[in-house]
Motif scaffolding. Structure first.
Motif, PDB file in Angstrom:
ATOM      1  N   THR A  50      32.672  35.875  -4.957  1.00 43.03           N
ATOM      2  CA  THR A  50      31.970  36.163  -5.359  1.00 43.03           C
ATOM      3  C   THR A  50      31.863  37.213  -4.173  1.00 43.03           C
ATOM      4  O   THR A  50      31.487  38.019  -4.557  1.00 43.03           O
ATOM      5  N   LEU A  51      32.542  36.567  -3.182  1.00 39.14           N
ATOM      6  CA  LEU A  51      32.405  37.627  -1.677  1.00 39.14           C
ATOM      7  C   LEU A  51      32.287  38.979  -1.848  1.00 39.14           C
ATOM      8  O   LEU A  51      33.471  39.410  -2.647  1.00 39.14           O
ATOM      9  N   ASP A  52      31.170  40.057  -2.084  1.00 36.86           N
ATOM     10  CA  ASP A  52      31.806  41.308  -1.568  1.00 36.86           C
ATOM     11  C   ASP A  52      32.789  41.784  -0.081  1.00 36.86           C
ATOM     12  O   ASP A  52      31.046  41.244   1.396  1.00 36.86           O
ATOM     13  N   GLU A  53      33.580  42.050   0.276  1.00 36.02           N
ATOM     14  CA  GLU A  53      33.630  42.306   1.393  1.00 36.02           C
ATOM     15  C   GLU A  53      33.044  43.498   2.657  1.00 36.02           C
ATOM     16  O   GLU A  53      32.761  43.097   3.354  1.00 36.02           O
ATOM     17  N   LYS A  54      32.581  44.739   1.992  1.00 39.45           N
ATOM     18  CA  LYS A  54      31.656  45.369   2.200  1.00 39.45           C
ATOM     19  C   LYS A  54      30.039  44.836   2.206  1.00 39.45           C
ATOM     20  O   LYS A  54      29.659  45.170   3.670  1.00 39.45           O
ATOM     21  N   GLN A 107      30.189  41.784   3.148  1.00 38.60           N
ATOM     22  CA  GLN A 107      29.731  40.517   4.796  1.00 38.60           C
ATOM     23  C   GLN A 107      29.910  41.398   5.498  1.00 38.60           C
ATOM     24  O   GLN A 107      29.739  40.937   6.688  1.00 38.60           O
ATOM     25  N   ARG A 108      30.324  42.676   5.700  1.00 37.99           N
ATOM     26  CA  ARG A 108      31.058  43.085   7.016  1.00 37.99           C
ATOM     27  C   ARG A 108      29.838  43.432   7.004  1.00 37.99           C
ATOM     28  O   ARG A 108      29.344  43.713   8.807  1.00 37.99           O
ATOM     29  N   ALA A 148      23.166  36.668   0.687  1.00 35.69           N
ATOM     30  CA  ALA A 148      22.722  37.625   0.116  1.00 35.69           C
ATOM     31  C   ALA A 148      23.784  37.520  -1.503  1.00 35.69           C
ATOM     32  O   ALA A 148      24.346  36.749  -1.758  1.00 35.69           O
ATOM     33  N   MET A 149      22.740  37.592  -2.163  1.00 31.87           N
ATOM     34  CA  MET A 149      22.675  37.166  -3.157  1.00 31.87           C
ATOM     35  C   MET A 149      22.878  38.701  -4.107  1.00 31.87           C
ATOM     36  O   MET A 149      21.691  39.004  -4.600  1.00 31.87           O
ATOM     37  N   ALA A 176      27.579  38.360   0.853  1.00 31.60           N
ATOM     38  CA  ALA A 176      27.814  37.866   1.589  1.00 31.60           C
ATOM     39  C   ALA A 176      27.201  36.544   1.964  1.00 31.60           C
ATOM     40  O   ALA A 176      25.758  35.784   1.653  1.00 31.60           O
ATOM     41  N   LEU A 177      27.675  35.501   2.885  1.00 32.86           N
ATOM     42  CA  LEU A 177      26.464  34.587   4.029  1.00 32.86           C
ATOM     43  C   LEU A 177      26.935  34.349   4.950  1.00 32.86           C
ATOM     44  O   LEU A 177      28.025  35.321   5.684  1.00 32.86           O
ATOM     45  N   ILE A 178      26.577  33.993   6.276  1.00 29.00           N
ATOM     46  CA  ILE A 178      26.924  34.062   7.211  1.00 29.00           C
ATOM     47  C   ILE A 178      26.203  32.415   7.969  1.00 29.00           C
ATOM     48  O   ILE A 178      24.656  32.390   7.520  1.00 29.00           O
ATOM     49  N   GLY A 179      27.241  31.742   8.264  1.00 32.54           N
ATOM     50  CA  GLY A 179      26.055  30.177   9.052  1.00 32.54           C
ATOM     51  C   GLY A 179      25.520  30.133  10.555  1.00 32.54           C
ATOM     52  O   GLY A 179      24.726  29.195  10.678  1.00 32.54           O
TER      53      GLY A 179
END
Length: 688
Positions: free
Chosen positions: A303-307, A309-310, A332-333, A342-345
């Motif tokens: 499901t990752l949206d590259e934009k 995520q960036r 972000a969902m 998007a996800l940052i851990g």
């Protein structure tokens, strides 16, 4: 003399008979062996062609996100997806009579024997492609008679049960090309960053030479050796009439642009934390074992949206000072289906792969309040419900213990405030009073219904977010409020296919209503208040510091404890949340650090939604809106200086108009009238 001759003849006959018998026996044995091997091959049937393949993970945009394998990077491709140049070059150098023999090239074997005798040593191999394929599939590469016999048996089974094209396809997908690349597709991507079907003659002839000695003939390590090997292959292709001399010369002198590891995706976002979460979903939620994940060549569409995520990574770097040791997590969902965009851990995966977005539990502070107010709305509260904001000590159930919460900077209204103001200003006294009034279990029940998985303590301070929770659970819960109360769960994987395109998993699309959509909207509207400065009172609304960054309708709530800072909010299209804090529970004393979460959230949402329609939150049927005075919750009169649009279940709206400003308005109007009269007091003198 005659007797001696007779004896010699008799002896010769005996020897002949013995040799004849031995010959017949040998022939019979060979025939028996041949029949036995044939029967064995028939009875044993086709050998399994299973080989480990690399699993490829794709982003929502269809681009390769990451790959996982068991040490052998391999992507199986059919023969028609391989450049004809590769096929021709491989056959020319490895087995030119491949389509003519039945697994063993007798002509080549004889030539190898002669060459070895002349050299008094092993100098020339005679293994066919089928033999090499059998060895790669089933056997070790030790040089023993047992292994050679097994190789022969597998070779026969392959030839008897599979077509030549199937064998060649399998060989092309299993041969080792060096640097961890197994199969021609992996080699094409590794060396030239392209698919096998797009390889040129020059590239194909270079790759075809590598399997003989993957290190010795690697163009990345020994380019001179690789070039000599390429020349040999092109010469063989020319001799066999596959290519012309002109083509061979051109292919040999054509410069090759090899892909350097440092040049691969230099601007690619780091989705390592997302990948860990996706793998966890595969194993834990979908029940796919590691062997299947790492060896079956699955195609996993995430499901990752590259934009997005960036954008999230950029905003985190822009907002959080590089000199700060503070950590952060972000999710972000899509609130409509729970797909994680998007996800940052954490701030650096290499230094700390611990995923703070999905694994850490932290105190959410006031971000817990929307769940409390949802429960209160269901119990009869409205935006107008008043409670006094003042320093308060609460006596607990045991009749002895007390609890004294405080507001930020110990600011209080020292007067009644409405629920609309209470959440916008994040008044803690109002929250604890509400929590105790409706019953402490109501908040726990609501939070669980919204998907909060962490244990929550039944204490007065729960209203202020003292029980730790996961970031991803909180964002998901806000997503349920955003979508009108439909159940969602954080989803990282949309679809899974086998390497040949068969769909084995599709994320479910059905949803059930878990909370009342009317109260979900009322809660959402309350949460828009943090950005509405009409609700300013004894202090300003909590969203004021980021109001200059936002340009569309949002609902949200911030939260702060001594060790944690949060901001979670949403539009109808997107929900996201940010947590900032220290891993070891160190207090956040820096004022700037406490503001990171809000600013990062605002900047991300604006950038992520840029160019998209500015959607408003739509009220469902059964609700109505009226203008109220936010200070007292009564219907606003024309005299009220501030009028705030509030929503209610039809029939629960306030019935009384505010009269606080009527006298003031009348006095103001009288003064204005007197001032006007003074302006024209000279007019009568003209007519005296």
């Amino acid at each position: 003399m005659e007797t001696v001759l007779t004896e010699h003849l008799k002896k010769a006959r005996r020897i002949f008979r013995i040799l004849l018998v031995l010959g017949i026996l040998a022939g019979a044995l060979l025939l028996f062996a041949y029949i036995s091997i044939f029967l064995y091959a028939k009875i044993a049937g086709p050998p399994p062609l299973n080989v480990s393949q690399t699993a490829v993970f794709y982003s929502a945009n269809g681009k390769v996100l990451d790959e996982v394998h068991n040490g052998q990077k391999r992507y199986w491709v059919s023969l028609n997806q391989i450049s004809p140049y590769v096929k021709d070059a491989t056959l020319a150098v490895e087995d030119k009579r491949f389509y003519e023999h039945h697994g063993f090239d007798m002509h080549r074997i004889a030539g190898a024997v002669v060459a070895d005798i002349k050299a008094m040593g092993k100098v020339q191999g005679a293994s066919t492609i089928t033999q090499q394929y059998a060895r790669n599939l089933f056997l070790e590469h030790d040089k023993t008679w047992t292994r050679k016999l097994q190789e022969a048996l597998y070779t026969i089974r392959l030839e008897m049960n599979y077509s030549k094209d199937q064998i060649l396809e399998g060989y092309m997908n299993t041969i080792y090309y060096g640097h961890g690349a197994y199969g021609i597709e992996a080699a094409a991507r590794l060396y030239f960053d392209k698919h096998a079907k797009n390889l040129t003659l020059s590239e194909a002839s270079m790759l075809a030479g590598i399997p003989k000695g993957p290190s010795y003939y690697s163009p990345l390590i020994h380019q001179e050796n690789a070039k000599k090997r390429q020349n040999i292959i092109l010469s063989l292709m020319k001799e066999d009439g596959i290519i012309t001399a002109k083509q061979a010369t051109k292919a040999l002198v054509t410069p090759l642009a090899f892909t350097k590891p440092a040049e691969k995706d230099p601007n690619k976002e780091d989705a390592s934390y997302f990948m860990d979460a996706a793998l966890a979903e595969l194993k834990q939620d979908l029940g796919i074992d590691e062997t299947m994940i790492y060896t079956n060549g699955l195609r996993v569409y995430t499901t990752l949206d590259e934009k997005m995520q960036r954008t999230a990574e950029e905003k985190m770097k822009d907002v959080i000072s590089s000199s700060s040791d503070v950590q952060s997590a972000f999710v972000a969902m899509n609130p409509k289906n729970g797909q994680v965009k998007a996800l940052i851990g954490g701030r650096d995966y290499e230094k700390s792969p611990f995923n703070r977005a999905t694994q850490a539990i932290r105190q959410p502070g006031s971000t817990m309040k929307p769940f409390l107010y949802y429960a209160a709305l269901k119990d009869g509260f409205t935006e107008s419900t008043p409670m006094k904001s003042e320093e308060t000590t609460f006596k607990l159930e045991d009749g002895v213990s007390t609890y004294t919460p405080s507001n930020y900077h110990n600011y209080y209204a020292d007067a009644p405030i409405t629920m609309a103001q209470a959440i916008a200003l994040s008044d803690n006294i109002y929250a604890v009073k509400t929590h105790l009034f409706i019953g402490e279990n109501r908040l726990i029940e609501t939070a669980k219904t919204l998907g909060i998985s962490s244990p929550l303590k039944k204490v007065p301070s729960l209203a202020l977010g003292t029980s730790p929770v996961k970031v991803i659970d909180m964002v998901n819960a806000y997503g349920i409020l955003a979508n009108g109360g439909k159940e969602i769960r954080p989803t990282f994987i949309k679809r899974i296919e086998t390497h040949d395109g068969e769909v084995v998993y599709q994320a479910p699309s059905e949803q059930k209503q878990v909370i009342d959509k009317r109260y979900a909207f009322l809660t959402t509207h309350l949460m828009t208040g943090m950005f509405n400065q009409k609700l300013n009172g004894y202090t300003t609304v909590t969203g004021k510091p980021i109001s200059k960054y936002v340009s569309r309708p949002y609902a949200g709530k911030s939260g702060t404890t001594s060790t944690d800072s949060w901001m979670i909010g949403y539009s109808p299209q997107l929900v996201s949340g940010v947590w900032v804090g220290y891993d070891q529970g160190r207090t956040m004393d820096d004022v700037a650090e406490k503001g990171y979460a809000k600013k990062m959230w605002a900047l991300f949402m604006e950038e992520a939604l840029k160019g998209k329609k500015k959607e408003k939150f739509k009220a469902p049927s059964g609700l109505m809106s009226v203008n109220i005075n936010p200070q007292n919750g009564k219907l606003a009169s024309k005299s009220c200086p501030v009028q705030y649009k509030a929503y209610y279940l039809t029939g629960t709206q306030p019935k009384t108009y505010c009269t606080d400003h009527i006298d003031h308005a009348a006095k103001t109007k009288k003064k204005q009238h007197e001032a006007e009269n003074k302006k024209f007091h000279w007019l009568p003198k003209w007519f005296d």
